[in-house]
Design a protein around this motif. Structure first.
Motif, mmCIF file in Angstrom:
data_model
loop_
_atom_site.group_PDB
_atom_site.id
_atom_site.type_symbol
_atom_site.label_atom_id
_atom_site.label_comp_id
_atom_site.label_asym_id
_atom_site.label_seq_id
_atom_site.Cartn_x
_atom_site.Cartn_y
_atom_site.Cartn_z
ATOM 1 N N VAL A 1 2.787 62.343 -37.396
ATOM 2 C CA VAL A 1 1.789 61.735 -38.293
ATOM 3 C C VAL A 1 2.217 60.339 -38.747
ATOM 4 O O VAL A 1 3.373 60.132 -39.132
ATOM 5 N N CYS A 2 1.273 59.389 -38.684
ATOM 6 C CA CYS A 2 1.472 58.087 -39.319
ATOM 7 C C CYS A 2 0.181 57.714 -40.038
ATOM 8 O O CYS A 2 -0.670 58.579 -40.270
ATOM 9 N N LEU A 3 0.013 56.457 -40.400
ATOM 10 C CA LEU A 3 -1.182 56.048 -41.152
ATOM 11 C C LEU A 3 -2.409 55.991 -40.244
ATOM 12 O O LEU A 3 -3.430 56.623 -40.499
ATOM 13 N N GLY A 4 -2.308 55.224 -39.165
ATOM 14 C CA GLY A 4 -3.488 54.959 -38.342
ATOM 15 C C GLY A 4 -3.620 55.824 -37.101
ATOM 16 O O GLY A 4 -4.679 55.867 -36.486
ATOM 17 N N ASN A 5 -2.530 56.498 -36.705
ATOM 18 C CA ASN A 5 -2.481 57.264 -35.443
ATOM 19 C C ASN A 5 -2.856 56.398 -34.242
ATOM 20 O O ASN A 5 -3.461 56.863 -33.286
ATOM 21 N N ILE A 6 -2.480 55.106 -34.304
ATOM 22 C CA ILE A 6 -2.635 54.272 -33.100
ATOM 23 C C ILE A 6 -1.344 53.542 -32.709
ATOM 24 O O ILE A 6 -1.222 53.103 -31.571
ATOM 25 N N CYS A 7 -0.382 53.429 -33.627
ATOM 26 C CA CYS A 7 0.863 52.718 -33.280
ATOM 27 C C CYS A 7 2.061 53.654 -33.170
ATOM 28 O O CYS A 7 2.574 53.899 -32.084
ATOM 29 N N ARG A 8 2.521 54.184 -34.320
ATOM 30 C CA ARG A 8 3.789 54.923 -34.320
ATOM 31 C C ARG A 8 3.658 56.357 -33.830
ATOM 32 O O ARG A 8 4.410 56.790 -32.947
ATOM 33 N N SER A 9 2.718 57.133 -34.406
ATOM 34 C CA SER A 9 2.669 58.560 -34.035
ATOM 35 C C SER A 9 2.272 58.797 -32.569
ATOM 36 O O SER A 9 2.764 59.761 -31.976
ATOM 37 N N GLY B 1 -8.708 57.404 -41.465
ATOM 38 C CA GLY B 1 -9.655 57.615 -40.370
ATOM 39 C C GLY B 1 -10.218 56.335 -39.778
ATOM 40 O O GLY B 1 -11.273 56.360 -39.160
ATOM 41 N N TYR B 2 -9.489 55.206 -39.945
ATOM 42 C CA TYR B 2 -10.042 53.914 -39.501
ATOM 43 C C TYR B 2 -10.272 53.831 -37.997
ATOM 44 O O TYR B 2 -11.088 53.048 -37.537
ATOM 45 N N HIS B 3 -9.495 54.597 -37.226
ATOM 46 C CA HIS B 3 -9.500 54.381 -35.770
ATOM 47 C C HIS B 3 -9.847 55.632 -34.971
ATOM 48 O O HIS B 3 -9.515 55.732 -33.794
ATOM 49 N N ILE B 4 -10.535 56.588 -35.612
ATOM 50 C CA ILE B 4 -10.831 57.876 -34.966
ATOM 51 C C ILE B 4 -11.496 57.667 -33.596
ATOM 52 O O ILE B 4 -12.418 56.857 -33.464
ATOM 53 N N PRO C 1 9.228 51.658 -39.571
ATOM 54 C CA PRO C 1 8.369 50.612 -40.150
ATOM 55 C C PRO C 1 7.038 50.483 -39.416
ATOM 56 O O PRO C 1 6.992 50.564 -38.181
ATOM 57 N N ASP C 2 5.972 50.274 -40.197
ATOM 58 C CA ASP C 2 4.639 50.086 -39.621
ATOM 59 C C ASP C 2 4.620 48.759 -38.847
ATOM 60 O O ASP C 2 4.791 47.693 -39.449
ATOM 61 N N PRO C 3 4.391 48.797 -37.532
ATOM 62 C CA PRO C 3 4.462 47.565 -36.731
ATOM 63 C C PRO C 3 3.115 46.861 -36.589
ATOM 64 O O PRO C 3 3.021 45.824 -35.930
ATOM 65 N N TYR C 4 2.056 47.400 -37.224
ATOM 66 C CA TYR C 4 0.682 46.972 -36.925
ATOM 67 C C TYR C 4 0.453 45.489 -37.127
ATOM 68 O O TYR C 4 -0.181 44.829 -36.311
ATOM 69 N N TYR C 5 0.984 44.935 -38.234
ATOM 70 C CA TYR C 5 0.711 43.524 -38.545
ATOM 71 C C TYR C 5 1.782 42.574 -38.019
ATOM 72 O O TYR C 5 1.724 41.375 -38.274
ATOM 73 N N GLY C 6 2.755 43.095 -37.298
ATOM 74 C CA GLY C 6 3.855 42.252 -36.824
ATOM 75 C C GLY C 6 3.755 41.957 -35.336
ATOM 76 O O GLY C 6 2.711 42.128 -34.716
HETATM 77 P P1 4NP Z 1 0.217 53.272 -37.433
HETATM 78 O O1 4NP Z 1 -0.103 51.720 -37.682
HETATM 79 O O2 4NP Z 1 0.135 53.949 -38.780
HETATM 80 O O3 4NP Z 1 1.617 53.266 -36.899
HETATM 81 O O4 4NP Z 1 -0.792 53.785 -36.447
HETATM 82 C C1 4NP Z 1 -1.287 51.295 -38.279
HETATM 83 C C2 4NP Z 1 -2.435 51.217 -37.540
HETATM 84 C C3 4NP Z 1 -3.623 50.760 -38.118
HETATM 85 C C4 4NP Z 1 -3.619 50.381 -39.450
HETATM 86 C C5 4NP Z 1 -2.458 50.462 -40.191
HETATM 87 C C6 4NP Z 1 -1.287 50.931 -39.610
HETATM 88 N N1 4NP Z 1 -4.801 49.893 -40.035
HETATM 89 O O5 4NP Z 1 -4.771 49.520 -41.206
HETATM 90 O O6 4NP Z 1 -5.863 49.835 -39.367
#
Ligand code: 4NP
Length: 153
Positions: free
Chosen positions: A6-14, A38-41, A119-124
């Motif tokens: 489990v992570c926040l968006g389920n598109i990067c880490r998990s 649920g931003y990216h379902i 670490p959340d890599p989404y914005y980096g």
């Molecule tokens: P994740 O990264 O939790 O590793 O999948 C993120 C993906 C999307 C968002 C935040 C974190 N977002 O805000 O859309």
């Protein structure tokens, strides 16, 4: 055994954690992943996660994003979260102590008791994704070693 990443968006880490553990464990463990929001379902993993997986000979392109749901506490034995924020969000949904006990910070497999975040890599940049891959590679190795050691006593 059934393990949920489990992570926040389920598109990067998990999705990376899911793919890496499933590849290493083959059929011995059922692995899935989900996000706390649920931003990216329905979406595929982030292209940067797909790329770092490919670089390491792993195909995660068939995964699709879904949101964590309370039934996941019944369907999984272990719920690995990537960071403290995920941990708090999932614990809020726990119905009892049994649910709570299933939730673990994944990096505590590699560095027990340190409560390190992936670490959340989404914005980096891309280097964040390389770092996530490396951390999850270490955590999943340590997890598989721990459960193998527990089996042999
Ligand atoms: P994740 O990264 O939790 O590793 O999948 C993120 C993906 C999307 C968002 C935040 C974190 N977002 O805000 O859309």
């Amino acid at each position: 055994m059934r393990v949920l990443m489990v992570c926040l968006g389920n598109i990067c880490r998990s999705p990376l954690a899911h793919g890496i553990l499933q590849h290493k464990a083959k059929d011995s463990i059922f692995v899935d992943s989900a996000g706390t929001n649920g931003y990216h379902i329905g979406e595929s993993p982030d292209p940067r996660s797909i790329a770092v997986a490919e670089k390491n000979n792993l195909d995660i392109t068939t995964q699709r994003c879904r949101k964590f749901e309370v039934q996941d506490f019944d369907n999984f034995d272990i719920i690995f979260v990537m960071d403290g924020s995920n941990y708090r969000d999932i614990l809020k949904m726990a119905r009892n102590e049994e649910d709570e006990k299933k939730v673990k910070l994944i990096m505590n497999e590699h560095k027990p008791g340190m409560n390190l975040n992936v670490p959340d890599p989404y914005y980096g940049g891309d280097e964040g994704f390389d770092n996530v891959y490396k951390m999850l590679d270490q955590a999943t190795d340590a997890f598989l070693k721990r459960i193998a050691d527990e089996k042999t006593g």
